[in-house]
Design an enzyme around this catalytic site. Structure first.
Site, PDB file in Angstrom:
ATOM      1  N   LYS A   1       0.953  -0.975   0.020  1.00 39.69           N
ATOM      2  CA  LYS A   1      -0.258   0.013   0.102  1.00 39.69           C
ATOM      3  C   LYS A   1       0.747   1.256  -0.082  1.00 39.69           C
ATOM      4  CE  LYS A   1      -3.942  -2.171   2.068  1.00 39.69           C
ATOM      5  NZ  LYS A   1      -5.139  -1.868   3.003  1.00 39.69           N
TER       6      LYS A   1
ATOM      7  N   LYS B   1       2.525   2.670   2.441  1.00 37.36           N
ATOM      8  CA  LYS B   1       2.193   3.444   3.730  1.00 37.36           C
ATOM      9  C   LYS B   1       2.208   2.462   4.953  1.00 37.36           C
ATOM     10  CE  LYS B   1      -2.566   3.487   3.034  1.00 37.36           C
ATOM     11  NZ  LYS B   1      -3.959   4.301   2.557  1.00 37.36           N
TER      12      LYS B   1
END
Length: 138
Positions: free
Chosen positions: A48, A50
């Site tokens: 993702k 993050k």
């Protein structure tokens, strides 16, 4: 509706919310023993881009405290066949928002010869960790 002996589901479970609880409850309704894979921080960053807000060990502790969950394991990668070799589940349960995606169509093909069913559970609309993150950042 078929009930399974061992079910397996996975997720990040960041900022645990009602959608997470609903999927775990629905998964447990379909199996006698529910194993939940919690994605590592490294996997989330890789997939993702993050880091989760809640650290991995805390997410593991939160999920393990849910009454619908029988066992919590680490999910270091997306290799569901390796998870099956470790855990020997007969059903993989996932939110319906993944149905029809290339990734999950591939998992269906991989698991069919093993007799493992992919079960798509109703997705809770209007809530996700991404939505919560957006609200916090407003």
């Amino acid at each position: 509706m078929k009930n399974y002996k061992v079910g397996y589901t996975t997720g990040v479970y960041d900022m645990f919310h009602i959608g997470h609880l609903n999927v775990l409850k629905r998964a447990k309704e379909r199996c006698d023993y529910l194993i939940v894979g919690v994605s590592t921080d490294e996997l989330v960053l890789q997939e993702k881009g993050k880091m989760p807000i809640i650290p991995f060990e805390e997410r593991m502790a939160i999920v393990s405290a849910i009454k619908y969950v029988d066992k919590v394991v680490s999910q270091p990668d997306k290799n569901k066949l390796a998870a099956w070799e470790r855990e020997h589940f007969d059903a993989m349960l996932v939110g319906s928002d993944w149905k029809g995606t290339p990734q999950w169509e591939e998992f269906e093909k991989q698991f069919a010869p093993l007799g493992v069913d992919i079960i798509y559970l109703p997705h809770t609309e209007g809530i996700s960790s991404s939505i919560l993150r957006e609200k916090i950042n407003r």
